[in-house]
Design an enzyme around this catalytic site. Structure first.
Site, PDB file in Angstrom:
ATOM      1  CG  HIS A  91      43.060 -10.489 -33.219  1.00 14.15           C
ATOM      2  ND1 HIS A  91      44.375 -10.667 -32.878  1.00 14.15           N
ATOM      3  CD2 HIS A  91      42.768  -9.199 -32.956  1.00 14.15           C
ATOM      4  CE1 HIS A  91      44.876  -9.536 -32.417  1.00 14.15           C
ATOM      5  NE2 HIS A  91      43.913  -8.621 -32.453  1.00 14.15           N
ATOM      6  CD  GLU A 139      44.323  -5.252 -35.072  1.00 14.40           C
ATOM      7  OE1 GLU A 139      44.326  -6.486 -34.980  1.00 14.40           O
ATOM      8  OE2 GLU A 139      44.290  -4.518 -34.079  1.00 14.40           O
TER       9      GLU A 139
HETATM   10  O1  G3P Z   1      42.873  -6.229 -31.354  1.00 15.80           O
HETATM   11  C1  G3P Z   1      43.594  -5.027 -31.372  1.00 15.80           C
HETATM   12  C2  G3P Z   1      45.033  -5.285 -31.210  1.00 15.80           C
HETATM   13  O2  G3P Z   1      45.496  -6.280 -32.051  1.00 15.80           O
HETATM   14  C3  G3P Z   1      45.874  -4.052 -31.321  1.00 15.80           C
HETATM   15  O3  G3P Z   1      46.817  -4.157 -30.327  1.00 15.80           O
HETATM   16  O4  G3P Z   1      48.005  -3.369 -28.365  1.00 15.80           O
HETATM   17  O5  G3P Z   1      48.559  -2.451 -30.640  1.00 15.80           O
HETATM   18  O6  G3P Z   1      46.410  -1.814 -29.521  1.00 15.80           O
HETATM   19  P1  G3P Z   1      47.481  -2.863 -29.682  1.00 15.80           P
END
Ligand code: G3P
Length: 220
Positions: A91, A139
């Protein structure tokens, strides 16, 4: 099947008994929507959540070290016996080296557990797919926690990641995350070829996490 993984991170709203409440919301909305909704609590809450709620539970990280003198490491047998069915790896808030990623993945595969390798761009997504995890979760770190959904702010990173993974292996499913919170965000992600989403604050920090989850799946 659409896969939604809710990461509790270390938010107070998802710590201790709060993690059980979050897991119950995941279970209830999964049952009503027919979608798979899993939860990733903190390590101390894995057993508490898995034993209290019938919901797929993932660890937020696992180390590749096995049994023995590895103080402070997260041993795959420990998370498995706590009730986890899989784990996040790499992550953006727990970045690993390539060698560590490969080792963490292999201990999950040896234990027939599900694996989600987190990536930050198309190149790392393609590299991760070459290791044949169950999922890669793209991400863009700059959007994490922003409330600005990757599926609208940067749709090309999702579609390019899907195309890149398909060229390498047909098994690995692409998830996307960062800023995902609404039904439109999930719908857009699926239309771009993702098989689901990885999310956190949009649900965990909402006034009513169950209602927020119901909103997330309302357009599917
Ligand atoms: O693990 C998921 C996370 O990194 C995404 O964060 O708060 O933008 O949904 P968020």
């Amino acid at each position: 099947m659409v896969f939604i993984l809710l990461n509790c991170k270390t938010y107070d709203e998802a710590t201790g008994t709060n993690a059980v409440s979050i897991a119950k919301a995941c279970r209830d909305v999964s049952e009503s929507s027919g979608l798979e909704i899993a939860v990733a609590p903190q390590f101390p809450d894995l057993f508490r959540v898995a034993s209290a709620v019938k919901v797929p539970v993932f660890a937020q990280h696992v180390d590749g070290s096995g049994a023995g003198s590895y103080t402070g490491s997260i041993y795959v047998k420990g998370i498995k016996e706590a009730g986890a069915v899989g784990s996040l790896i790499n992550h953006s808030e727990k970045r690993l080296t390539l060698a560590e990623i490969e080792k963490s993945l292999s201990v999950l595969q040896e234990n027939k557990m599900r694996s989600v390798i987190c990536t930050n761009n198309v190149a790392t997504t393609a590299a991760a797919a070459a290791l044949f995890p169950d999922y890669v979760a793209i991400e863009p770190p700059e959007l994490i926690g922003s409330g600005i959904a990757v599926s609208t702010a940067n749709p090309k990173i999702i579609s390019d990641s899907v195309d890149a993974v398909k060229k390498i292996n047909k098994k690995t499913v692409v998830l996307c995350g960062a800023g995902i919170s609404k039904g439109e965000d999930l719908k857009a992600a699926l239309e771009l070829g993702a098989g689901g989403v990885l999310l956190a604050s949009g649900i965990i920090k909402s006034k009513d996490p169950k209602a927020a989850l119901e909103g997330l799946v309302s357009l599917i």
